[in-house]
Scaffold this active site. Structure first.
Site, short mmCIF file in Angstrom:
data_model
loop_
_atom_site.label_atom_id
_atom_site.label_comp_id
_atom_site.label_asym_id
_atom_site.label_seq_id
_atom_site.Cartn_x
_atom_site.Cartn_y
_atom_site.Cartn_z
N ASP A 133 0.79 -1.23 0.00
CA ASP A 133 0.00 0.00 0.00
C ASP A 133 0.82 1.28 0.00
O ASP A 133 0.27 2.36 -0.16
CB ASP A 133 -0.98 0.01 1.18
CG ASP A 133 -0.29 -0.12 2.52
OD1 ASP A 133 0.95 -0.07 2.58
OD2 ASP A 133 -1.00 -0.26 3.54
N CYS A 190 -26.86 -1.31 5.59
CA CYS A 190 -26.04 -1.39 6.80
C CYS A 190 -25.20 -0.13 6.97
O CYS A 190 -24.58 0.35 6.03
CB CYS A 190 -25.12 -2.61 6.72
SG CYS A 190 -24.08 -2.83 8.19
N CYS A 248 -18.18 -4.31 11.45
CA CYS A 248 -18.65 -4.92 10.21
C CYS A 248 -19.09 -6.36 10.45
O CYS A 248 -18.32 -7.16 10.99
CB CYS A 248 -17.55 -4.87 9.15
SG CYS A 248 -18.07 -5.51 7.55
#
Length: 385
Positions: A133, A190, A248
């Protein structure tokens, strides 16, 4: 396209140590570029100044990452290890994000990616280049394009069975590989990650994160002063934040992490806060070399520990923070002053004499302001009892 070639390439990735892998076309990511350009224009990247307009353009164009790139092989490692038992020694302790408790994942990826790239070059005669990343390639949009998951409202990739608990790497190659189909999934209605964020860093409708309010950014990438209005929300976190991931439901019940990413000891998950304040640069490097915590540097970790001590420490930590008032870094001294004021407000700790003494010796204007505000907070607690 040659399905056998793709099968062999994915096998190379698995043999290099990546259990999850998918293929996307090495094409410019127009949607991701537009979103990143909007975020840049709105200042949502904070002080990550390397993420400028040129970086955004390069990070969404694989052809600039590797000339002649035709395919992207996106690989992933699971990183959802359960918390080790918190030491029951009564000491004030911080909290480190799960992905950062083991070996630095950049080093883990680098070694395995090098093996995969070498084999692609030697066995297939192709050019290949890999990145994690920190490289100029937005890995999450390409991971979604490769069918590894979908982008959640938290902006994290949500991988079926694993949820947001995966770390990503990318191999660009000149091989023409059949791309995997993107998943037809979304978060629907959600909003758990949005509600869970302690600093409201996620946009109300999701899909956008303001790094300037994100605890992960503030405790890792941000250098200097943490905004006063966000310090209390940081709680005991000293490196990163898992709240939106913990909220989550996707992959929540699956506890799986690559062995190199797991905490070697409880101290790696629940570090003693005073240690970060008291250790010098050499001691910090000796203790955390090879881990992700090096990214925040000794000054950043000492600053974060001061904030955490103010939030969760007891009156017994006042002498530790008093010593931090003499730190060589003004950033550490100022946050130590804030922490003493908060400690007084929370616990009734007697800190006025410590702060008053330091005010006479301090010459940094911002630190003096923090000391004065801390004295006001401590005095207010004294008046109200």
């Amino acid at each position: 396209m040659n399905g056998e070639l793709k099968r062999r390439v994915l096998a190379v990735c698995r043999e290099a140590g990546f259990p999850l892998a998918g293929v996307a076309r090495a094409a410019p990511a127009g949607g991701a570029r537009a979103a990143a350009e909007r975020a840049l224009a709105e200042g949502l990247f904070g002080e990550m100044r390397w993420m400028d307009a040129d970086w955004v353009e390069r990070a969404t164009d694989p052809g600039r990452f590797l000339a002649g790139a035709r395919s992207l092989v996106v690989v992933a490692l699971p990183a959802h290890a359960p918390d080790p038992p918190r030491p029951a020694d009564g000491r004030a302790r911080g909290l480190v994000a799960r992905y950062a408790r083991g070996r630095d994942y950049h080093r883990v990826f680098e070694g395995r990616l090098r093996k995969a790239v070498r084999r692609l070059r030697e066995e297939f005669g192709a050019e290949a280049r890999a990145t994690v990343d920190y490289g100029p390639l937005l890995e999450r949009p390409y991971a979604a394009a490769a069918g590894l998951g979908w982008l959640g409202k938290s902006t994290m990739l949500l991988a079926p069975g694993f949820g947001p608990w995966v770390l990503l790497g990318v191999i660009a190659t000149t091989l023409e590989l059949e791309p995997d189909p993107p998943l037809r999934k979304s978060c629907g209605s959600c909003r758990r990650c949005i509600v869970a964020c302690p600093t409201q860093a996620i946009a109300p409708d999701g899909g956008v994160v303001d790094a300037r309010r994100c605890i992960s950014y503030l405790t890792i990438e941000h250098r200097g002063v943490v905004p006063r209005d966000l310090r209390a929300a940081i709680g005991a976190r000293v490196f990163g934040c898992d709240d939106c991931l913990d909220a989550c439901p996707v992959g929540a019940s699956r506890w799986e992490a690559d062995p190199e990413l797991q905490a070697a000891s409880a101290e790696r998950a629940w570090p003693e806060l005073r240690a970060f304040v008291e250790m010098d640069q050499a001691e910090f490097e000796a203790a955390y070399r090879g881990t992700a915590l090096m990214r925040a540097k000794r000054e950043g970790m000492a600053r974060n520990a001061c904030i955490a001590l103010g939030n969760v420490g007891s009156a017994e930590e006042a002498p530790v923070l008093a010593r931090a008032l003499e730190d060589g870094s003004a950033v550490v001294r100022g946050h130590a002053a804030w922490a003493l004021g908060r400690l007084a407000a929370r616990t009734g700790a007697d800190v006025q004499e410590l702060l008053t003494w330091r005010l006479t010796a301090e010459d940094d204007p911002w630190v003096r302001e923090e000391i004065a505000l801390a004295l006001e907070e401590a005095d207010a607690r004294t008046r109200t009892g």
